[in-house]
Design an enzyme around this catalytic site. Structure first.
Site, PDB file in Angstrom:
ATOM      1  N   ASN A   1       0.851  -1.191   0.000  1.00  0.00           N
ATOM      2  CA  ASN A   1       0.000   0.000   0.000  1.00  0.00           C
ATOM      3  C   ASN A   1       0.879   1.231   0.000  1.00  0.00           C
ATOM      4  O   ASN A   1       1.986   1.204   0.537  1.00  0.00           O
ATOM      5  CB  ASN A   1      -0.902   0.017   1.245  1.00  0.00           C
ATOM      6  CG  ASN A   1      -1.815   1.235   1.282  1.00  0.00           C
ATOM      7  OD1 ASN A   1      -2.431   1.586   0.278  1.00  0.00           O
ATOM      8  ND2 ASN A   1      -1.886   1.895   2.422  1.00  0.00           N
TER       9      ASN A   1
ATOM     10  N   HIS B   1       0.840   5.132   1.320  1.00  0.00           N
ATOM     11  CA  HIS B   1       0.120   5.964   2.279  1.00  0.00           C
ATOM     12  C   HIS B   1       0.773   7.339   2.284  1.00  0.00           C
ATOM     13  O   HIS B   1       2.012   7.433   2.356  1.00  0.00           O
ATOM     14  CB  HIS B   1       0.189   5.328   3.673  1.00  0.00           C
ATOM     15  CG  HIS B   1      -0.491   6.115   4.731  1.00  0.00           C
ATOM     16  ND1 HIS B   1      -1.869   6.152   4.853  1.00  0.00           N
ATOM     17  CD2 HIS B   1      -0.005   6.911   5.703  1.00  0.00           C
ATOM     18  CE1 HIS B   1      -2.177   6.939   5.879  1.00  0.00           C
ATOM     19  NE2 HIS B   1      -1.074   7.412   6.402  1.00  0.00           N
TER      20      HIS B   1
ATOM     21  N   SER C   1       4.754   6.871   2.148  1.00  0.00           N
ATOM     22  CA  SER C   1       5.385   5.599   2.516  1.00  0.00           C
ATOM     23  C   SER C   1       4.730   4.459   1.750  1.00  0.00           C
ATOM     24  O   SER C   1       3.508   4.454   1.566  1.00  0.00           O
ATOM     25  CB  SER C   1       5.198   5.328   4.024  1.00  0.00           C
ATOM     26  OG  SER C   1       5.622   6.433   4.803  1.00  0.00           O
TER      27      SER C   1
ATOM     28  N   ASP D   1      -2.345   0.625   8.073  1.00  0.00           N
ATOM     29  CA  ASP D   1      -1.159   1.468   7.801  1.00  0.00           C
ATOM     30  C   ASP D   1       0.010   1.126   8.729  1.00  0.00           C
ATOM     31  O   ASP D   1       0.842   1.977   9.033  1.00  0.00           O
ATOM     32  CB  ASP D   1      -1.521   2.952   7.952  1.00  0.00           C
ATOM     33  CG  ASP D   1      -2.623   3.362   6.980  1.00  0.00           C
ATOM     34  OD1 ASP D   1      -3.428   4.233   7.346  1.00  0.00           O
ATOM     35  OD2 ASP D   1      -2.694   2.784   5.877  1.00  0.00           O
TER      36      ASP D   1
HETATM   37  C1  GRF Z   1      -2.954   9.436  -2.934  1.00  0.00           C
HETATM   38  O1  GRF Z   1      -2.667  10.524  -2.083  1.00  0.00           O
HETATM   39  C2  GRF Z   1      -2.497   8.174  -2.252  1.00  0.00           C
HETATM   40  O2  GRF Z   1      -1.422   8.395  -1.363  1.00  0.00           O
HETATM   41  C3  GRF Z   1      -3.693   7.748  -1.481  1.00  0.00           C
HETATM   42  O3  GRF Z   1      -4.786   8.030  -2.343  1.00  0.00           O
HETATM   43  C4  GRF Z   1      -4.475   9.275  -3.042  1.00  0.00           C
HETATM   44  C5  GRF Z   1      -4.975   9.218  -4.463  1.00  0.00           C
HETATM   45  O4  GRF Z   1      -4.299   8.209  -5.124  1.00  0.00           O
HETATM   46  N1  GRF Z   1      -3.620   6.358  -1.142  1.00  0.00           N
HETATM   47  P1  GRF Z   1      -4.572   7.876  -6.704  1.00  0.00           P
HETATM   48  O5  GRF Z   1      -4.373   9.155  -7.487  1.00  0.00           O
HETATM   49  O6  GRF Z   1      -6.017   7.392  -6.827  1.00  0.00           O
HETATM   50  O7  GRF Z   1      -3.545   6.836  -7.029  1.00  0.00           O
END
Ligand code: GRF
Length: 196
Positions: A107, A109, A136, A145
């Site tokens: 994942n 985060h 991370s 997380d």
């Molecule tokens: C990002 O900030 C990611 O860190 C979190 O979801 C947000 C959007 O991610 N997990 P994405 O553009 O859908 O990949």
């Protein structure tokens, strides 16, 4: 070649960067992009890249997490992934899921874990007066997380930063960090990395 499934809930910018990194000598190839949200923007981006997509809508299951995950697993088992990347996937997964796929789920985060698990990470870092923020990549375990950290990237928080401005500086780092970690992880190298 290792098979990589990617789970999304929204625009899928991290999914796109992972997919676009899996070319040439890279040991992985995307085998499925799955969303819990019908119509998630990332689904179109995956289709445009010729990747199999699926939707398992969590809404019909209400609070029945096990039921949702059983439906999720039916689709995932068919795709036979070696690794599952959560990329903007906004559902909390139960211990049953993380145990079933133990050692195979990553994942990203948007915080420098172990700080700021959960939501609103950038606003919390700003409110705390932190000098640094970032993202991370970690292995997914039963603890939200909380799994082993495989990579981090950091940015300085600026005096006038808003959460959105900070997020806009962190997101491009996510797009670099996640592919770098995935490639190493697929090669069996779990040593944590820090970018730049
Ligand atoms: C990002 O900030 C990611 O860190 C979190 O979801 C947000 C959007 O991610 N997990 P994405 O553009 O859908 O990949």
């Amino acid at each position: 070649m290792k098979r990589v499934a990617i789970l999304i809930s929204g625009g899928g910018s991290n999914m796109v960067s992972l997919v676009d990194s899996m070319v040439g000598e890279h040991p992985g190839r995307p085998c499925l992009v799955l969303s819990n949200v019908p119509g998630a923007g990332g689904l179109e981006k995956a289709k445009a890249r010729g990747i199999a997509t699926a939707v398992v809508d969590h809404k019909p299951f209400g609070r029945d997490r096990d039921g949702f995950e059983a439906a999720l697993n039916t689709v995932l088992e068919q795709a036979q992934p070696d690794v599952i990347c959560l990329a903007g996937f906004m559902r909390v997964l139960t211990e049953g899921f993380t145990a079933k796929w133990a050692g195979k789920v990553l994942n990203i985060h948007p915080s420098l874990l172990p700080k700021y698990k959960g939501l609103n990470t950038h606003a919390r870092a700003i409110a705390a007066g932190d000098a640094l923020a970032g993202c991370s990549v970690h292995e997914v375990t039963a603890e939200l997380d909380g799994g082993p950290i495989l990579g981090q990237a950091q940015v300085e928080i600026r005096p006038d930063d808003t959460a959105d401005a900070l997020a806009a500086r962190v997101l491009p780092l996510e797009h670099k960090l996640y592919p770098a970690v995935l490639e190493r992880f697929l090669q069996g190298d779990h040593r944590p990395i820090t970018l730049p």
